[in-house]
Design a protein around this motif. Structure first.
Motif: not given
Length: 554
Positions: A318-321, A429-432, A446-448
């Protein structure tokens, strides 16, 4: 069974899919119709998609009750003879955005010919259940995979009243983020692949301390483990109890969890205490505790049976990771399901690390290079394209000589905005974290995005931070609703623009967006998506792949 008429005694009478709204419902219906036409699904049964009612979110528990009501309205007492599978597939898939537009139930899997999507895998995994089941409903989710082994002469049987849940042995750390079963003592415990037991209490995302305190921890060969939840069944009589409950608590004004809120009410040791615990609730809403109490009192005393699948595995995608790991790096799932490096695609992976990539429903020029850990789906990659490692490419047309950096999520969509059709390519980014939000646009620092704060990002693109728009609720500003992606007139240009924006972040150099470009967010793009155009692109790929495969086989 795909493409064949199935008999009611060998398969489900009804396949029911939930959707978050009418728009997602129509997207599922269009695609299911196309799949039936292409002989990708069993025929002779009814497929229903039920959208959650408009208004506040009702959760998968609310969707279960709403779907039951829709079925009862449609079939009346005939429902008492039906075996139904209910697949929860609603939601916007913010943690796996390539599934957002067309729905997570239709996520492509690298196996099967024609290509499997999650819907077919769900039907295949549970294919033996209906013939060993009393009429009732099996409840499952669209983004998990359960693989199990039982002795050849045995079957998983659902013939008891109340609820019957599948249970999987899991480390205690997994139990802390799932549901955990506390088993009644067995008169003669035995070690085998499958065992039928009774559950005295269900714990929802318990601490490890609580697992020990409630005697949920089991021990075998010196290893401690707990039994965790996945899919469950309830019989027709219980369906009627749930419908009575629904009449008492509707219209729903808060989210109900089909696992935590239903199963915690079951078993001999269930108490009303859990109704006050909102620690695991993402949004604390008025009325939740009162509704939980009503659920508890209505379901109290209902049996919770468990089927221990001691030789089983539970995978969440359910997540990109998770998606990248399970489809490229995980040797276990690859071996167990027979996942391929390239499925229903035209590609030559000689230049790529072919055992650690995943290409589905795509056409890649022979000179393309895909680095390890990356997934390419529903895309067309022209000559000398290079894809970095651990990236996701979805729905894109990538022109000659372009390179996608590592750890990139990039996804193209068709959209109707201001009466015109266009294309938007979103890049993250896949971890964003797309769900992380701030209370106003003024706090966007505060958002990256790709480890660069959003204020600096928009500055590199020649935008003034105070002029950046956020779609929808502006008290929850996030990457999900940041209007930073340009709308372009064609698919290839759209990709080039977003890739240019990404490379500016990577190099710290300026990239100027076209003057008067319309900027939109992923959220707004989904609200205005052009489903027909996206499916047309997939269909053209499908026809081209078939044609090439046919000419290669001659």
């Amino acid at each position: 069974m795909r493409g064949k008429e199935v008999q009611s005694d060998e398969f489900w009478d009804l396949v029911v899919i939930t959707a978050v709204d009418e728009d997602q419902k129509s997207a599922y219906e269009v695609q299911i119709t196309e799949k039936l036409e292409r002989n990708e699904l069993p025929r002779g049964i009814n497929y229903h998609v039920f959208a959650d009612p408009p208004g506040c979110k009702i959760g998968n528990g609310g969707s279960t009750l709403h779907s039951l009501q829709c079925l009862h309205d449609k079939y009346g007492k005939s429902l008492s003879g039906f075996k139904v599978i209910l697949i929860h597939a609603g939601g916007f898939s913010q943690r796996l955005p390539n599934a957002s537009a067309l729905g997570k139930l239709l996520t492509a899997l690298p196996l099967g010919n024609p290509l499997y999507q999650m819907l077919e895998l769900k039907l295949a995994m549970y294919v033996d259940f209906p013939s060993h089941m009393k009429p009732g409903m099996l409840v499952t989710c669209a983004d998990d995979i359960e693989l199990y082994s039982v002795p050849a002469q045995e079957n998983v049987v659902f013939d008891k009243s109340g609820f019957t849940a599948l249970a999987h042995p899991s480390p205690l750390s997994v139990g802390a983020t799932h549901g955990v079963f506390v088993l009644e003592r067995a008169e003669m415990p035995r070690i085998c692949d499958m065992e039928y037991r009774t559950c005295s209490q269900f714990l929802h995302k318990p601490s490890i301390e609580k697992m020990f305190k409630c005697n949920a921890v089991c021990k075998r060969e010196g290893k401690e483990f707990v039994y965790t939840d996945s899919t469950y069944y309830f019989d027709y009589g219980t369906s009627m109890t749930l419908l009575t409950l629904f009449s008492e608590i509707s219209p729903l004004t808060c989210e109900i969890d089909a696992y935590g809120d239903f199963l915690q009410a079951l078993g001999q040791r269930a108490t009303v205490d859990y109704t006050e615990n909102t620690a695991n609730v993402t949004k604390k809403e008025n009325g939740l505790v009162e509704i939980r109490r009503k659920i508890f009192h209505r379901l109290k005393g209902t049996a919770l049976n468990v089927i221990l699948l001691n030789n089983s595995k539970f995978y969440h995608v359910g997540t990109t990771e998770e998606y990248l790991f399970h489809f490229t790096a995980d040797p276990c799932l690859r071996a167990e399901l027979g996942l391929l490096s390239a499925a229903f695609s035209v590609c030559d992976l000689e230049r790529s690390e072919k055992t650690r990539v995943c290409v589905t429903h795509s056409i890649l020029h022979p000179s393309v290079t895909v680095s390890q850990g990356s997934v390419v789906e529903y895309s067309r990659l022209d000559a000398r394209v290079k894809v970095g490692s651990r990236s996701i490419i979805s729905g894109c047309w990538i022109g000659t000589d372009l390179s996608v950096p590592s750890d990139t999520f990039i996804h193209s969509l068709a959209v109707n905005l201001d009466g015109k059709m266009g294309f938007v390519t979103v890049v993250f980014g896949v971890r964003d974290d797309l769900k992380k939000s701030v209370s106003s646009p003024a706090h966007m620092k505060a958002l990256s995005l790709f480890e660069v704060n959003l204020e600096d990002c928009v500055g590199l693109w020649g935008l003034f931070p105070e002029k950046v728009r956020f779609s929808g609720d502006t008290t929850m500003c996030s990457l999900w609703n940041a209007c930073i992606f340009p709308v372009c007139s064609n698919l290839k240009d759209s990709f080039v623009m977003s890739l240019g924006m990404l490379k500016a972040l990577d190099s710290g150099t300026n990239f100027t967006l076209l003057k008067n470009a319309t900027l939109t967010s992923l959220q707004e793009t989904l609200q205005n998506k052009n489903l027909e155009e996206m499916l047309k692109f997939r269909k053209k790929l499908y026809e081209d792949i078939l044609r090439v495969n046919l000419s290669n086989s001659v």
